[in-house]
Design an enzyme around this catalytic site. Structure first.
Site, PDB file in Angstrom:
ATOM      1  N   THR A  20      -0.141 -26.173 -43.314  1.00  0.00           N
ATOM      2  CA  THR A  20       1.050 -26.694 -42.681  1.00  0.00           C
ATOM      3  C   THR A  20       1.234 -26.342 -41.108  1.00  0.00           C
ATOM      4  O   THR A  20       1.654 -27.087 -40.365  1.00  0.00           O
ATOM      5  CB  THR A  20       2.425 -26.293 -43.215  1.00  0.00           C
ATOM      6  N   LYS A  71       5.193 -15.126 -35.941  1.00  0.00           N
ATOM      7  CA  LYS A  71       5.919 -15.657 -34.605  1.00  0.00           C
ATOM      8  C   LYS A  71       6.360 -16.923 -34.573  1.00  0.00           C
ATOM      9  O   LYS A  71       7.282 -17.358 -33.780  1.00  0.00           O
ATOM     10  CB  LYS A  71       4.779 -15.518 -33.400  1.00  0.00           C
ATOM     11  N   GLU A  99       6.921 -24.981 -31.993  1.00  0.00           N
ATOM     12  CA  GLU A  99       7.191 -25.712 -30.925  1.00  0.00           C
ATOM     13  C   GLU A  99       5.784 -25.243 -29.876  1.00  0.00           C
ATOM     14  O   GLU A  99       5.716 -25.951 -28.837  1.00  0.00           O
ATOM     15  CB  GLU A  99       8.262 -25.150 -30.242  1.00  0.00           C
TER      16      GLU A  99
HETATM   17 MO1  MOS Z   1      14.295 -27.219 -31.630  1.00  0.00          MO
HETATM   18  S1  MOS Z   1      14.466 -28.488 -29.889  1.00  0.00           S
HETATM   19  O1  MOS Z   1      14.899 -25.752 -31.266  1.00  0.00           O
HETATM   20  O2  MOS Z   1      14.893 -27.981 -33.011  1.00  0.00           O
END
Ligand code: MOS
Length: 744
Positions: free
Chosen positions: A642, A709, A713
């Site tokens: 994932t 961590k 993103e």
């Molecule tokens: Mo993300 S932009 O913190 O959903």
């Protein structure tokens, strides 16, 4: 915690996968309560002004139409601006749907048509006519830049850049300099599932609201406050979310309008946004960064000057951390940064996957590549030469930074060392081949989170927390965590998420969910396990061998070795002997959990090194990304399958950022004009190359209780820059605007 990993770290397939691909997973617009009405929103075609008259007579004559709700006939809602503040805490005056007749942005809802069928509602919505008094407006970013300012109040996540040395003087004295304005176009989130709400009025008058959101408890708090209700009168559910990328961090207008209409008509109401309406709320702000870098001839960075501006609305001050990343990540004795926002007559820009860093890291990493070339240095060697082992902006040690490993392993896998430095030197027939790289950095955050674990007579372990799985794999990694902590087979674990009534969990975002909800589930399971054995040890009916310090719970069975050989007890039997039908424990994970003061004195980041190959056809003016490799240092990886999917998804999105995605403003009406998938281009299969993800080993005891961590993103950060840098290497031309389009 030293987890001996039976389950954590295994590439388990999604436990919710079958439910999703067979349609059993129900999304917000799939609840179908009896008597439900369909609501279709009418949006303002003007950007600024005031509603003079709403002509709804024709709409009301469409068969099946029940009501046309506007600011004139809506039920009471909270009066005060602060009642509409949501969990994101953007300072300013929050937008209040149907509050009054004033128009603040193009696309603002002005009416909701409610009908027995969707078709009737849509037909009627098309014939609602509104007369407006039109006021001057501006959504041209270049014009807005002249009004840039720093808000007196900002969101709590904003860290003002801390300057070091004398950057201006050092720049003036530098032997090698580059300077330029870098630009990123605004982008819209465009998750697969459009924002939607089904609001149900229960028999007792309370509301059950199925909403596409990243934070059911945040939406619950918002609705309660905005509709002057108590929290226990509103239950928000979002068990499945078809992507969000940040568009669901704030309450979107459909949830307020559907619930308000349900209150007005005492019937269930569903409001679904169309794809075009997805362009009437949150978006990634347009950004410019003025970057000046100075270095000595040997490639040592001497000065970094970064000035950034992003857009916000006229009514709220949305800020983004775009200028800080290079100051944190590079060793450079003189550095300074400045940041401002520019107001436009649009809805407020908002967080989108890696907000701030996706913009700031990518634009800065393009400038770093320019600087490496200006110093005649290999871009990877240049970055290693200026590598910082600390958070250079705050002069703080880091919990970990395995970026060197990521660079080395990434370079090796990619074959970077076979690259020739000279742009345009790697041809294949008609095509120019370019290899580029960049590094990425993103926060490794942790938020206090609670979770509950419950063992039932059926021998199943039930985990619950109000987290949202927006497609990231949260159900799966929490099941793995529970299996590990409790000693239970994975298939005997149920995970319940996406319900505001469950134990408190922050809104899903910032890549903190795995670390935070994971830690909470871990603690709850350990606690339940202790409790169960404790109860047994104290029970007169239980076998005498059951003791806290010797008994093992493994594979869902309690066992031990006694003088008479192995002994065991099933969990249902254990519960019965202890005298319980079920047993549960709830725990809260907090920062500093492990009692290490150092946690508070260290900075924490995720890092990555991205390598890219492009092929540019100089005659057709086309760019193909043919290889992408992302080497990620993100602490403990809960589930490599994932996790790799998360990185791959972010790399696809970054490919869009580099080459395709751009929300174009029609400045005559100040509306995003390419509000559909015919004209807002996102990468399709043919655009997606071979993608490799590798996770470097990074042991970090301090960053979060499980050493996690987060990976949602980081895959965005640096990837767009690696593509842009590869285009330079292929063509010898620098592009400082993203996306890089044919003819640019
Ligand atoms: Mo993300 S932009 O913190 O959903």
């Amino acid at each position: 915690m030293n987890v001996i990993s039976t389950h954590i770290g295994q590439p388990v397939s999604r436990i919710d996968g079958v439910a999703k691909v067979t349609g059993q997973a129900k999304y917000a617009a799939e609840a179908h309560p009896p008597g439900m009405l369909y609501g279709v929103v009418v949006n303002s075609p003007i950007a600024r002004g005031r509603i003079e008259t709403i002509h709804d007579a024709e709409a009301r004559q469409v068969p099946g139409v029940i009501e046309v709700m506007t600011h004139l006939n809506r039920p009471h809602a909270a009066l005060f601006e602060k009642s509409y503040m949501d969990g994101l805490g953007v300072p300013g005056v929050p937008y209040r749907p149907l509050h009054d007749g004033e128009i603040h942005f193009n696309g603002q809802p002005v009416a909701v048509v409610l009908a027995e069928t969707f078709e009737a509602a849509r037909e009627a919505a098309m014939v609602v006519r509104v007369d407006y008094e039109r006021w001057p407006h501006n959504a041209d970013f270049e014009v807005a830049l002249h009004q840039k300012y720093m808000p007196s109040k900002t969101r709590s996540n904003y860290v003002p850049p801390k300057p070091r040395g004398d950057a201006a003087a050092a720049y003036a004295l530098s032997a090698v300099k580059i300077e330029g304005r870098y630009h990123l176009a605004p982008e819209h989130h465009n998750p697969m599932e459009m924002h939607a709400t089904t609001a149900i009025v229960e028999d007792d008058g309370t509301f059950t609201v199925w909403d596409k959101t990243q934070g059911p408890q945040a939406v619950q708090a918002y609705l309660a406050s905005a509709l002057s209700l108590s929290k226990d009168q509103v239950r928000v559910r979002n068990p499945y979310v078809g992507g969000a990328f940040g568009s669901g961090l704030r309450a979107v207008y459909n949830v307020f309008l559907a619930t308000l209409a349900a209150e007005m008509l005492k019937r269930a109401v569903r409001v679904t946004l169309t794809r075009s309406q997805m362009f009437t709320h949150a978006f990634r702000p347009e950004a410019v960064m003025d970057i000046a870098l100075g270095a000595s001839r040997d490639g040592t960075l001497q000065s970094m000057i970064v000035k950034g501006v992003t857009d916000t609305s006229r009514f709220e001050h949305n800020i983004e951390n775009i200028v800080i990343w290079g100051l944190i990540n590079y060793k450079c004795p003189n550095a300074t940064a400045d940041y401002k926002v520019a107001p436009r007559d649009t809805y407020t820009s908002s967080d989108m996957r890696a907000p701030g860093a996706a913009t700031g890291v990518n634009l800065l990493e393009m400038a770093i590549d320019e600087m490496a070339y200006a110093c005649s240095m290999d871009p990877l060697a240049f970055r290693l030469h200026n590598y910082s082992d600390i958070d250079a902006m705050h002069d703080m040690p880091l919990t970990s930074k395995a970026l060197r490993d990521a660079m080395a392993q990434g370079a090796q896998h990619f074959g970077w060392h076979d690259r020739s430095m000279m742009p345009g030197s790697m041809r294949d027939g008609r095509e120019l081949i370019g290899w580029g790289m960049a590094t990425g950095i993103w926060d490794a955050m942790f938020s206090p989170t609670s979770a509950r674990a419950r063992l039932g007579q059926d021998g199943r372990l039930h985990i619950a927390t109000a987290a949202s799985d927006i497609g990231t794999g949260t159900y799966t990694i929490l099941a793995q965590t529970a299996a590990e902590a409790f000693g239970m087979p994975l298939d005997r674990i149920d995970v319940e998420l996406g319900d505001s009534t469950l134990p408190e969990c922050p809104t899903e975002g910032g890549s903190w969910t795995a670390a935070s909800a994971g830690a909470a589930v871990w603690l709850a399971c350990l606690s339940l396990r202790r409790k169960l054995i404790d109860m047994l040890a104290r029970s007169e009916n239980a076998p005498p061998w059951v003791k806290q310090d010797t008994v093992t719970l493994e594979g869902g069975i309690l066992h031990d070795m006694t003088e008479n050989g192995p002994v065991s007890l099933s969990l249902p039997d254990a519960l019965s002997l202890a005298g319980y039908d079920a047993l549960e424990a709830e725990e809260t994970a907090k920062p500093g959990l492990r009692g290490k003061i150092s946690q508070m004195r260290k900075a924490r980041f995720t890092h990555s090194a991205v390598f890219c190959e492009v092929r540019v056809d100089p005659e057709l003016d086309t760019v193909r990304v043919t290889r992408l490799l992302n080497a990620v240092a993100a602490g403990r990886i809960m589930n490599p399958k994932t996790a790799a999917s998360q990185i791959r998804g972010a790399m696809v999105m970054a490919t869009g950022m580099a080459l395709h995605e751009e929300s174009l403003m029609d400045e005559r009406v100040d509306r995003f004009m390419n509000h559909n998938f015919a004209e807002y281009h996102i990468p399709a299969h043919a655009d997606i190359p071979d993608m490799d993800v590798l996770f470097v080993n990074e042991h970090d005891d301090e960053v979060s209780p499980l050493g996690v961590k987060g990976i949602g993103e980081i895959g965005m950060c640096g990837t767009a820059a690696a593509i842009a840098n590869a285009i330079f290497h292929a063509t010898g031309r620098r592009y400082r605007n993203l996306p890089i389009m044919p003819g640019a």
